[in-house]
Design a protein around this motif. Structure first.
Motif, short mmCIF file in Angstrom:
data_model
loop_
_atom_site.label_atom_id
_atom_site.label_comp_id
_atom_site.label_asym_id
_atom_site.label_seq_id
_atom_site.Cartn_x
_atom_site.Cartn_y
_atom_site.Cartn_z
N GLU A 21 29.41 2.50 7.99
CA GLU A 21 29.88 2.74 9.36
C GLU A 21 30.00 1.43 10.15
O GLU A 21 30.22 1.44 11.35
CB GLU A 21 28.94 3.70 10.09
CG GLU A 21 29.02 5.13 9.61
CD GLU A 21 30.28 5.85 10.08
OE1 GLU A 21 31.11 5.26 10.80
OE2 GLU A 21 30.42 7.04 9.74
N GLU A 22 29.82 0.31 9.45
CA GLU A 22 29.87 -1.03 10.05
C GLU A 22 28.81 -1.21 11.13
O GLU A 22 29.03 -1.84 12.16
CB GLU A 22 31.28 -1.36 10.57
CG GLU A 22 32.30 -1.40 9.46
CD GLU A 22 33.71 -1.71 9.93
OE1 GLU A 22 33.96 -1.83 11.14
OE2 GLU A 22 34.59 -1.83 9.05
N GLN A 23 27.63 -0.66 10.85
CA GLN A 23 26.46 -0.85 11.69
C GLN A 23 25.59 -1.90 11.01
O GLN A 23 25.43 -1.89 9.80
CB GLN A 23 25.70 0.47 11.84
CG GLN A 23 26.52 1.53 12.54
CD GLN A 23 25.89 2.91 12.44
OE1 GLN A 23 25.47 3.33 11.37
NE2 GLN A 23 25.85 3.60 13.57
N TYR A 24 25.06 -2.81 11.79
CA TYR A 24 24.32 -3.96 11.26
C TYR A 24 22.82 -3.80 11.44
O TYR A 24 22.36 -3.11 12.36
CB TYR A 24 24.76 -5.24 11.98
CG TYR A 24 26.14 -5.69 11.61
CD1 TYR A 24 26.34 -6.69 10.66
CD2 TYR A 24 27.27 -5.11 12.18
CE1 TYR A 24 27.60 -7.11 10.30
CE2 TYR A 24 28.54 -5.52 11.84
CZ TYR A 24 28.71 -6.52 10.90
OH TYR A 24 29.96 -6.93 10.54
N LEU A 50 19.26 -11.75 14.04
CA LEU A 50 19.58 -10.95 15.23
C LEU A 50 20.63 -11.65 16.09
O LEU A 50 21.53 -10.99 16.62
CB LEU A 50 18.31 -10.68 16.04
CG LEU A 50 17.29 -9.75 15.37
CD1 LEU A 50 16.01 -9.72 16.19
CD2 LEU A 50 17.87 -8.36 15.18
N ASP A 51 20.54 -12.96 16.21
CA ASP A 51 21.54 -13.73 16.96
C ASP A 51 22.92 -13.59 16.31
O ASP A 51 23.94 -13.42 17.00
CB ASP A 51 21.16 -15.21 17.06
CG ASP A 51 19.94 -15.44 17.94
OD1 ASP A 51 19.55 -14.53 18.72
OD2 ASP A 51 19.35 -16.53 17.83
N VAL A 56 28.60 -10.92 16.00
CA VAL A 56 29.63 -10.24 15.20
C VAL A 56 29.77 -8.75 15.47
O VAL A 56 30.82 -8.18 15.23
CB VAL A 56 29.41 -10.46 13.69
CG1 VAL A 56 29.51 -11.93 13.34
CG2 VAL A 56 28.11 -9.86 13.21
N TRP A 57 28.72 -8.10 15.97
CA TRP A 57 28.77 -6.65 16.19
C TRP A 57 29.08 -6.39 17.65
O TRP A 57 28.21 -6.10 18.45
CB TRP A 57 27.45 -6.02 15.78
CG TRP A 57 27.47 -4.53 15.65
CD1 TRP A 57 28.55 -3.71 15.62
CD2 TRP A 57 26.34 -3.68 15.51
NE1 TRP A 57 28.18 -2.41 15.48
CE2 TRP A 57 26.81 -2.36 15.41
CE3 TRP A 57 24.97 -3.89 15.48
CZ2 TRP A 57 25.97 -1.26 15.27
CZ3 TRP A 57 24.13 -2.81 15.33
CH2 TRP A 57 24.62 -1.51 15.23
N THR A 58 30.33 -6.52 17.99
CA THR A 58 30.75 -6.44 19.39
C THR A 58 31.11 -5.02 19.83
O THR A 58 31.15 -4.73 21.01
CB THR A 58 31.95 -7.36 19.65
OG1 THR A 58 33.01 -7.00 18.76
CG2 THR A 58 31.56 -8.82 19.43
#
Length: 69
Positions: A21-24, A50-51, A56-58
């Protein structure tokens, strides 16, 4: 009642992982990845990972929801 896991040293290494699901998330570098997660190649301290995720997870919307729009 289950026992809490022992605290890990602050110098531990982590990897950034992503699911279908493109969750990080971050995961311990010295452990096998959990089912359904893939390493992205980014690694470092927990805070470095985390940074990286923050950069990348906008869009926190799951991939399946974005695709149905």
């Amino acid at each position: 009642m289950s026992a809490s896991p022992a605290p890990r040293p602050a110098g531990d290494r982590y990897v950034v992982v992503v699911n279908h699901e493109e969750q990080y998330s971050v995961w311990f570098a010295d452990r096998a990845l959990p089912a359904g997660w893939t390493a992205t190649g980014a690694q470092g301290t927990r805070q470095e990972c985390l940074d990286h995720i923050e950069q990348v997870w906008t869009d926190l919307t799951p991939r399946s929801v974005r695709a149905s729009r």
